[in-house]
Motif scaffolding. Structure first.
Motif, PDB file in Angstrom:
ATOM      1  N   ASP A  31       0.803  -1.227  -0.090  1.00  0.00           N
ATOM      2  CA  ASP A  31       0.071  -0.005   0.097  1.00  0.00           C
ATOM      3  C   ASP A  31       1.087   1.237  -0.073  1.00  0.00           C
ATOM      4  O   ASP A  31       0.424   2.458   0.675  1.00  0.00           O
ATOM      5  CB  ASP A  31      -0.822   0.062   1.095  1.00  0.00           C
ATOM      6  CG  ASP A  31      -2.086  -1.000   1.062  1.00  0.00           C
ATOM      7  OD1 ASP A  31      -2.274  -1.500   0.026  1.00  0.00           O
ATOM      8  OD2 ASP A  31      -2.507  -1.475   2.128  1.00  0.00           O
ATOM      9  N   TRP A  32       2.069   1.242  -0.626  1.00  0.00           N
ATOM     10  CA  TRP A  32       2.741   2.349  -0.682  1.00  0.00           C
ATOM     11  C   TRP A  32       2.144   3.289  -1.927  1.00  0.00           C
ATOM     12  O   TRP A  32       1.839   2.991  -3.148  1.00  0.00           O
ATOM     13  CB  TRP A  32       4.222   1.801  -1.429  1.00  0.00           C
ATOM     14  CG  TRP A  32       5.175   2.840  -1.527  1.00  0.00           C
ATOM     15  CD1 TRP A  32       5.108   4.299  -1.234  1.00  0.00           C
ATOM     16  CD2 TRP A  32       6.380   2.690  -2.401  1.00  0.00           C
ATOM     17  NE1 TRP A  32       6.119   4.888  -1.646  1.00  0.00           N
ATOM     18  CE2 TRP A  32       7.077   4.128  -2.392  1.00  0.00           C
ATOM     19  CE3 TRP A  32       7.152   1.798  -2.923  1.00  0.00           C
ATOM     20  CZ2 TRP A  32       8.191   4.179  -2.808  1.00  0.00           C
ATOM     21  CZ3 TRP A  32       8.098   2.035  -3.749  1.00  0.00           C
ATOM     22  CH2 TRP A  32       8.929   3.491  -3.531  1.00  0.00           C
ATOM     23  N   HIS A  33       1.771   4.363  -1.297  1.00  0.00           N
ATOM     24  CA  HIS A  33       1.388   5.574  -2.224  1.00  0.00           C
ATOM     25  C   HIS A  33       2.185   6.152  -3.163  1.00  0.00           C
ATOM     26  O   HIS A  33       2.527   7.158  -3.229  1.00  0.00           O
ATOM     27  CB  HIS A  33       0.660   6.671  -1.294  1.00  0.00           C
ATOM     28  CG  HIS A  33      -1.075   6.331  -0.806  1.00  0.00           C
ATOM     29  ND1 HIS A  33      -2.038   6.309  -1.876  1.00  0.00           N
ATOM     30  CD2 HIS A  33      -1.504   5.908   0.101  1.00  0.00           C
ATOM     31  CE1 HIS A  33      -2.962   6.191  -1.243  1.00  0.00           C
ATOM     32  NE2 HIS A  33      -2.698   5.731  -0.080  1.00  0.00           N
ATOM     33  N   PHE A  34       2.725   5.317  -3.951  1.00  0.00           N
ATOM     34  CA  PHE A  34       3.584   5.685  -4.733  1.00  0.00           C
ATOM     35  C   PHE A  34       3.432   6.684  -5.860  1.00  0.00           C
ATOM     36  O   PHE A  34       4.007   7.642  -5.921  1.00  0.00           O
ATOM     37  CB  PHE A  34       4.346   4.492  -5.529  1.00  0.00           C
ATOM     38  CG  PHE A  34       5.413   4.729  -6.518  1.00  0.00           C
ATOM     39  CD1 PHE A  34       6.760   4.531  -6.429  1.00  0.00           C
ATOM     40  CD2 PHE A  34       5.036   4.998  -8.060  1.00  0.00           C
ATOM     41  CE1 PHE A  34       7.746   4.555  -7.503  1.00  0.00           C
ATOM     42  CE2 PHE A  34       5.878   5.123  -9.009  1.00  0.00           C
ATOM     43  CZ  PHE A  34       7.162   4.939  -8.555  1.00  0.00           C
ATOM     44  N   GLN A  35       2.218   6.328  -6.517  1.00  0.00           N
ATOM     45  CA  GLN A  35       1.768   7.252  -7.539  1.00  0.00           C
ATOM     46  C   GLN A  35       1.513   8.695  -6.993  1.00  0.00           C
ATOM     47  O   GLN A  35       1.782   9.719  -7.831  1.00  0.00           O
ATOM     48  CB  GLN A  35       0.439   6.783  -7.989  1.00  0.00           C
ATOM     49  CG  GLN A  35       0.828   5.716  -8.737  1.00  0.00           C
ATOM     50  CD  GLN A  35       0.595   4.174  -8.128  1.00  0.00           C
ATOM     51  OE1 GLN A  35       0.757   4.264  -6.895  1.00  0.00           O
ATOM     52  NE2 GLN A  35       0.293   3.130  -8.628  1.00  0.00           N
ATOM     53  N   ALA A  36       1.023   8.978  -5.594  1.00  0.00           N
ATOM     54  CA  ALA A  36       1.042  10.241  -5.370  1.00  0.00           C
ATOM     55  C   ALA A  36       2.191  10.964  -5.170  1.00  0.00           C
ATOM     56  O   ALA A  36       2.141  12.451  -5.434  1.00  0.00           O
ATOM     57  CB  ALA A  36       0.217  10.120  -3.723  1.00  0.00           C
ATOM     58  N   GLU A  37       3.209  10.440  -5.081  1.00  0.00           N
ATOM     59  CA  GLU A  37       4.505  10.937  -4.867  1.00  0.00           C
ATOM     60  C   GLU A  37       5.216  11.095  -6.523  1.00  0.00           C
ATOM     61  O   GLU A  37       5.745  12.240  -6.805  1.00  0.00           O
ATOM     62  CB  GLU A  37       5.373  10.135  -4.080  1.00  0.00           C
ATOM     63  CG  GLU A  37       6.630  11.093  -3.748  1.00  0.00           C
ATOM     64  CD  GLU A  37       7.417  10.231  -2.357  1.00  0.00           C
ATOM     65  OE1 GLU A  37       6.899   9.265  -1.825  1.00  0.00           O
ATOM     66  OE2 GLU A  37       8.584  10.506  -2.235  1.00  0.00           O
ATOM     67  N   PHE A  38       5.142   9.890  -7.226  1.00  0.00           N
ATOM     68  CA  PHE A  38       6.085  10.046  -8.496  1.00  0.00           C
ATOM     69  C   PHE A  38       5.016   9.728  -9.683  1.00  0.00           C
ATOM     70  O   PHE A  38       5.791   9.907 -10.724  1.00  0.00           O
ATOM     71  CB  PHE A  38       6.795   8.704  -8.305  1.00  0.00           C
ATOM     72  CG  PHE A  38       7.954   8.740  -7.360  1.00  0.00           C
ATOM     73  CD1 PHE A  38       8.766   9.674  -7.362  1.00  0.00           C
ATOM     74  CD2 PHE A  38       7.838   7.923  -6.311  1.00  0.00           C
ATOM     75  CE1 PHE A  38       9.667   9.737  -6.303  1.00  0.00           C
ATOM     76  CE2 PHE A  38       8.492   7.869  -5.319  1.00  0.00           C
ATOM     77  CZ  PHE A  38       9.700   8.935  -5.039  1.00  0.00           C
ATOM     78  N   GLY A  39       3.857   9.978  -9.722  1.00  0.00           N
ATOM     79  CA  GLY A  39       2.871   9.958 -10.754  1.00  0.00           C
ATOM     80  C   GLY A  39       2.694   8.501 -11.497  1.00  0.00           C
ATOM     81  O   GLY A  39       3.291   7.468 -10.623  1.00  0.00           O
TER      82      GLY A  39
END
Ligand SMILES: O=C(O)CCC(=O)C(=O)O
Ligand SMILES: [Fe+2]
Length: 336
Positions: free
Chosen positions: A99-107
């Protein structure tokens, strides 16, 4: 044992998928063709199909990630420290990065959505980049990184959503069952820790067991419980979402939860005015189910407004491309 349907033909019309799996709330797997052109598949993996640690560290190493270091205890680390530990075979990286909110940070440049996955009222709307505007208080787009033998226990997904999960590298073993069949795995009011130890009940629970290979995308329908095991060191991308196909199930879910919450709060009713009591229910409902009646209403209004505008002025659904899709879908149904 149930057989899971694999979609191997890239030309399969999205409308057929929408009807056969979305509306029918049935699982399936997209073949690896569905991710063949995703930059993530090239750049996040090495030639032998392992996580490309150098690339990941260079691009994302500074990010803060949260790991469950012991039962229900989460700690924050730098992703580069996690990767160092992974390279050294340390203990830290044995924890599953979920559940790493990767997209919120890196698109989302590292992948692209199949039309079946892009009809998404959670992550493809104007509010998805602005948590404070979102009825869900943010997006539901994640990256998972788990070494061999890490796993996710039996669960069904948040707010009666659909989910899709794409393997960037590694294989996963899945166990899934239709809504309600999870009751077979209840012991003392709780779901069992590991359904593999209860395989004598698989037939009764209509368990679907399958391996997801690198590049494949699994569609998890609303309310289907699933348990997932990483057979190799794996990275996956996933979204939770809802759309016209599962919104009736979402509404049913939230109305049921609202009744539960109201019953739970009944004892304290006299402490509030009727309006305050309703507000209290909404607050608890949101904390518990991650959605509330008011938030659902605002989502539906948003969808109604954004969809009715262009439809009133354009002939989108009569254009040759869509007409072709629709005719193709119906010929698929006729032929089988
Ligand atoms: O890959 C996993 O460990 C779990 C994935 C999952 O639960 C999902 O996609 O809904
Ligand atoms: Fe899940």
């Amino acid at each position: 044992m149930w057989e899971l349907i694999r979609i191997d033909n890239p030309g399969t019309p999205w409308l057929r998928l929408f009807c056969q799996f979305g509306l029918a709330n049935q699982p399936f797997v997209f073949g690896s063709w569905a991710t063949a052109d995703w930059p993530a598949r090239r750049r996040w993996t090495t030639e032998d199909g392992k996580p490309n640690v150098q690339f990941l560290r260079r691009q994302y190493g500074g990010s803060q990630i949260s790991l469950e270091t012991s039962e229900c205890k989460y700690e924050t680390f730098r992703f580069s420290d996690f990767l160092d530990d992974y390279e050294n075979g340390g203990q830290l990286s044995k924890a599953y990065l979920k559940d790493w909110h990767f997209q919120a940070e890196f698109g989302t440049e590292m992948y692209s959505l199949h039309p079946f996955c892009s009809m998404d009222w959670v992550n493809c709307e104007s509010f998805s980049e602005q948590p404070e505007q979102s009825p869900f208080n943010g997006d539901y787009r994640f990256v998972y990184f788990g070494v061999e033998d890490t796993s996710t226990k039996l669960h069904s997904d948040v707010v009666a959503s659909f989910s899709w999960s794409a393997n960037i590298c590694g294989r996963k073993q899945w166990f899934m069952m239709p809504p309600g069949k999870e009751q077979v795995f209840m012991e003392n009011g709780q779901l069992v820790e590991d359904i593999r130890l209860h395989n004598d009940k698989f037939q009764q629970a209509e368990v679907v067991e399958f391996t997801q290979n690198p590049g494949e995308i699994v569609f998890v329908p609303t309310g289907w419980h699933h348990q997932v095991h990483n057979l190799d060191d794996s990275i996956s991308i996933n979204h939770n979402w809802m759309n016209a196909a599962n919104i009736p199930l979402v509404v049913e879910f939230i109305l049921k939860r609202r009744i539960d919450v109201q019953n739970e709060l009944e004892d304290s009713k006299s402490l509030f005015t009727p309006e305050e009591f309703q507000e209290q229910i909404e607050l608890v409902l949101f904390a518990d189910a991650r959605l509330s009646i008011a938030r659902l209403r605002s989502l539906l209004l948003h969808i109604q407004q954004t969809r009715s505008q262009p439809l009133a002025t354009s002939k989108c659904y009569f254009c040759p491309r869509h007409l072709h899709d629709i005719i193709q879908s119906f010929s698929f149904f006729k032929s089988g």
